[in-house]
Scaffold this motif. Structure first.
Motif, short mmCIF file in Angstrom:
data_model
loop_
_atom_site.label_atom_id
_atom_site.label_comp_id
_atom_site.label_asym_id
_atom_site.label_seq_id
_atom_site.Cartn_x
_atom_site.Cartn_y
_atom_site.Cartn_z
N GLN A 1 29.08 41.57 40.72
CA GLN A 1 30.06 41.79 41.78
C GLN A 1 31.10 40.67 41.80
O GLN A 1 32.29 40.92 42.00
CB GLN A 1 29.36 41.90 43.14
CG GLN A 1 28.57 43.18 43.32
CD GLN A 1 27.74 43.15 44.59
OE1 GLN A 1 27.06 42.17 44.89
NE2 GLN A 1 27.80 44.26 45.34
N LEU A 2 30.63 39.43 41.60
CA LEU A 2 31.56 38.30 41.56
C LEU A 2 32.50 38.43 40.37
O LEU A 2 33.71 38.26 40.50
CB LEU A 2 30.80 36.98 41.50
CG LEU A 2 31.68 35.72 41.37
CD1 LEU A 2 32.68 35.62 42.51
CD2 LEU A 2 30.81 34.49 41.31
N VAL A 3 31.98 38.77 39.21
CA VAL A 3 32.81 38.96 38.03
C VAL A 3 33.82 40.08 38.27
O VAL A 3 35.00 39.96 37.93
CB VAL A 3 31.95 39.22 36.77
CG1 VAL A 3 32.79 39.72 35.61
CG2 VAL A 3 31.18 37.97 36.38
N ALA A 4 33.38 41.16 38.88
CA ALA A 4 34.29 42.28 39.18
C ALA A 4 35.42 41.81 40.09
O ALA A 4 36.59 42.20 39.89
CB ALA A 4 33.53 43.44 39.80
N ALA A 5 35.10 40.98 41.08
CA ALA A 5 36.13 40.46 41.98
C ALA A 5 37.11 39.56 41.23
O ALA A 5 38.33 39.62 41.46
CB ALA A 5 35.49 39.70 43.14
N GLN A 6 36.59 38.74 40.33
CA GLN A 6 37.46 37.86 39.54
C GLN A 6 38.37 38.67 38.61
O GLN A 6 39.54 38.34 38.44
CB GLN A 6 36.61 36.88 38.72
CG GLN A 6 35.94 35.82 39.58
CD GLN A 6 35.06 34.92 38.74
OE1 GLN A 6 34.08 35.37 38.15
NE2 GLN A 6 35.41 33.66 38.69
N GLY B 1 39.24 33.48 30.15
CA GLY B 1 40.66 33.70 30.40
C GLY B 1 40.92 34.76 31.45
O GLY B 1 41.96 34.77 32.08
N PHE B 2 39.97 35.66 31.64
CA PHE B 2 40.17 36.81 32.53
C PHE B 2 39.48 36.65 33.89
O PHE B 2 39.64 37.51 34.75
CB PHE B 2 39.66 38.09 31.87
CG PHE B 2 40.42 38.45 30.62
CD1 PHE B 2 41.63 39.14 30.70
CD2 PHE B 2 39.95 38.09 29.38
CE1 PHE B 2 42.34 39.46 29.56
CE2 PHE B 2 40.65 38.41 28.22
CZ PHE B 2 41.85 39.10 28.31
N THR C 1 39.13 31.34 45.49
CA THR C 1 38.01 31.27 46.42
C THR C 1 37.57 32.70 46.73
O THR C 1 38.41 33.53 47.08
CB THR C 1 38.42 30.55 47.72
OG1 THR C 1 38.87 29.23 47.37
CG2 THR C 1 37.26 30.46 48.69
N TYR C 2 36.30 32.95 46.58
CA TYR C 2 35.76 34.28 46.81
C TYR C 2 34.67 34.20 47.88
O TYR C 2 33.87 33.26 47.89
CB TYR C 2 35.15 34.85 45.51
CG TYR C 2 36.17 35.04 44.43
CD1 TYR C 2 36.91 36.21 44.34
CD2 TYR C 2 36.43 34.03 43.51
CE1 TYR C 2 37.87 36.39 43.35
CE2 TYR C 2 37.39 34.19 42.52
CZ TYR C 2 38.11 35.37 42.44
OH TYR C 2 39.05 35.54 41.47
N ASP C 3 34.66 35.19 48.76
CA ASP C 3 33.61 35.27 49.77
C ASP C 3 32.46 36.08 49.20
O ASP C 3 32.66 37.18 48.68
CB ASP C 3 34.13 35.96 51.04
CG ASP C 3 35.19 35.14 51.74
OD1 ASP C 3 35.06 33.89 51.75
OD2 ASP C 3 36.13 35.73 52.29
N PHE C 4 31.27 35.52 49.29
CA PHE C 4 30.10 36.27 48.87
C PHE C 4 28.90 35.81 49.68
O PHE C 4 28.92 34.76 50.32
CB PHE C 4 29.84 36.18 47.37
CG PHE C 4 29.67 34.79 46.83
CD1 PHE C 4 28.40 34.25 46.65
CD2 PHE C 4 30.76 34.03 46.44
CE1 PHE C 4 28.23 32.97 46.14
CE2 PHE C 4 30.61 32.76 45.92
CZ PHE C 4 29.34 32.23 45.76
N THR C 5 27.89 36.63 49.68
CA THR C 5 26.68 36.37 50.44
C THR C 5 25.52 36.16 49.47
O THR C 5 25.68 36.25 48.25
CB THR C 5 26.35 37.56 51.37
OG1 THR C 5 25.99 38.67 50.55
CG2 THR C 5 27.54 37.92 52.25
N ALA D 1 45.53 41.71 39.44
CA ALA D 1 46.55 41.65 40.48
C ALA D 1 47.54 40.53 40.21
O ALA D 1 48.76 40.69 40.38
CB ALA D 1 45.90 41.47 41.85
N ASN D 2 47.06 39.38 39.78
CA ASN D 2 47.94 38.24 39.50
C ASN D 2 48.69 38.43 38.19
O ASN D 2 49.87 38.07 38.09
CB ASN D 2 47.15 36.94 39.52
CG ASN D 2 46.87 36.48 40.92
OD1 ASN D 2 47.73 35.90 41.57
ND2 ASN D 2 45.69 36.78 41.43
N TRP D 3 48.04 38.98 37.18
CA TRP D 3 48.68 39.21 35.89
C TRP D 3 49.87 40.16 36.05
O TRP D 3 50.89 40.00 35.37
CB TRP D 3 47.65 39.76 34.91
CG TRP D 3 48.15 39.94 33.51
CD1 TRP D 3 48.37 41.13 32.88
CD2 TRP D 3 48.48 38.93 32.56
NE1 TRP D 3 48.82 40.91 31.59
CE2 TRP D 3 48.90 39.57 31.37
CE3 TRP D 3 48.47 37.53 32.59
CZ2 TRP D 3 49.30 38.87 30.24
CZ3 TRP D 3 48.87 36.84 31.46
CH2 TRP D 3 49.28 37.51 30.30
#
Length: 178
Positions: A21-26, A4-5, A10-14, A32-34
């Motif tokens: 890091q991806l989870v932190a970005a999500q 849910g969180f 779309t996320y940019d990653f290498t 921000a959206n909430w």
């Protein structure tokens, strides 16, 4: 506990981006959206922010049609208000890990998982997916309609909505649903 969180986007990653890091970005995108969601109406209906998130996850999973999100949310609100079971099959699919490409079997409809919203009243114990902003907004601001029922139309993208159990049952019978 992250269901849910994890905001879908779309996320940019290498190659060097870690899963943390991806989870932190999500999670950052979720926050921000909430923050854009006004929960005043939901609070007036005695729903918590977590309840709204859970409703949004069901809205996200139940309809791919953007114009139906607020209608699905309205059905959930209306059924909760009347203390009816929600009958949201997406929750059962989540609880039993049934892919969307498979039919739900009669035996699965009787499974006592708390995600079986055909037999348990109220919301599922957790969100069943990760809703986007449109579903979050719909869950916080459902349509003002008296609908209590919905069922997928043959195109599998849209739904038939009604306040009448008889009309709901007739539509299901006419289209081969149980």
């Amino acid at each position: 506990p992250l269901e849910g969180f994890l905001f879908p986007a779309t996320y940019d990653f290498t190659k060097r981006t870690s899963s943390s890091q991806l989870v932190a970005a999500q999670l950052k995108a979720f926050r921000a959206n909430w923050a854009k969601v006004n929960l005043a109406y939901a609070r007036s209906k005695n729903l918590t922010p977590y309840d709204v998130l859970t409703i949004a996850s069901m809205v996200e999973e139940e309809t791919p049609a953007p114009e139906e999100r607020q209608l699905v949310a309205a059905v959930i609100y209306n059924r909760l208000h009347r203390h009816m079971t929600l009958g949201i099959d997406a929750a059962l699919r989540y609880g039993l890990d049934i892919p969307g490409t498979e039919s739900i079997h009669e035996s699965q409809l009787q499974n006592p998982t708390p995600y079986n919203l055909r037999i348990h009243a109220g919301l599922p114990p957790t969100p069943i997916g990760n809703p986007g902003l449109a579903s979050l907004q719909a869950a916080a601001h459902p349509a003002k309609v008296d609908y209590l029922y919905f069922v997928a139309k043959p195109d599998k993208k849209h739904h038939f909505f009604t306040a009448s159990e008889a009309a709901f049952e007739a539509y299901k019978a006419a289209h081969g649903y149980k």
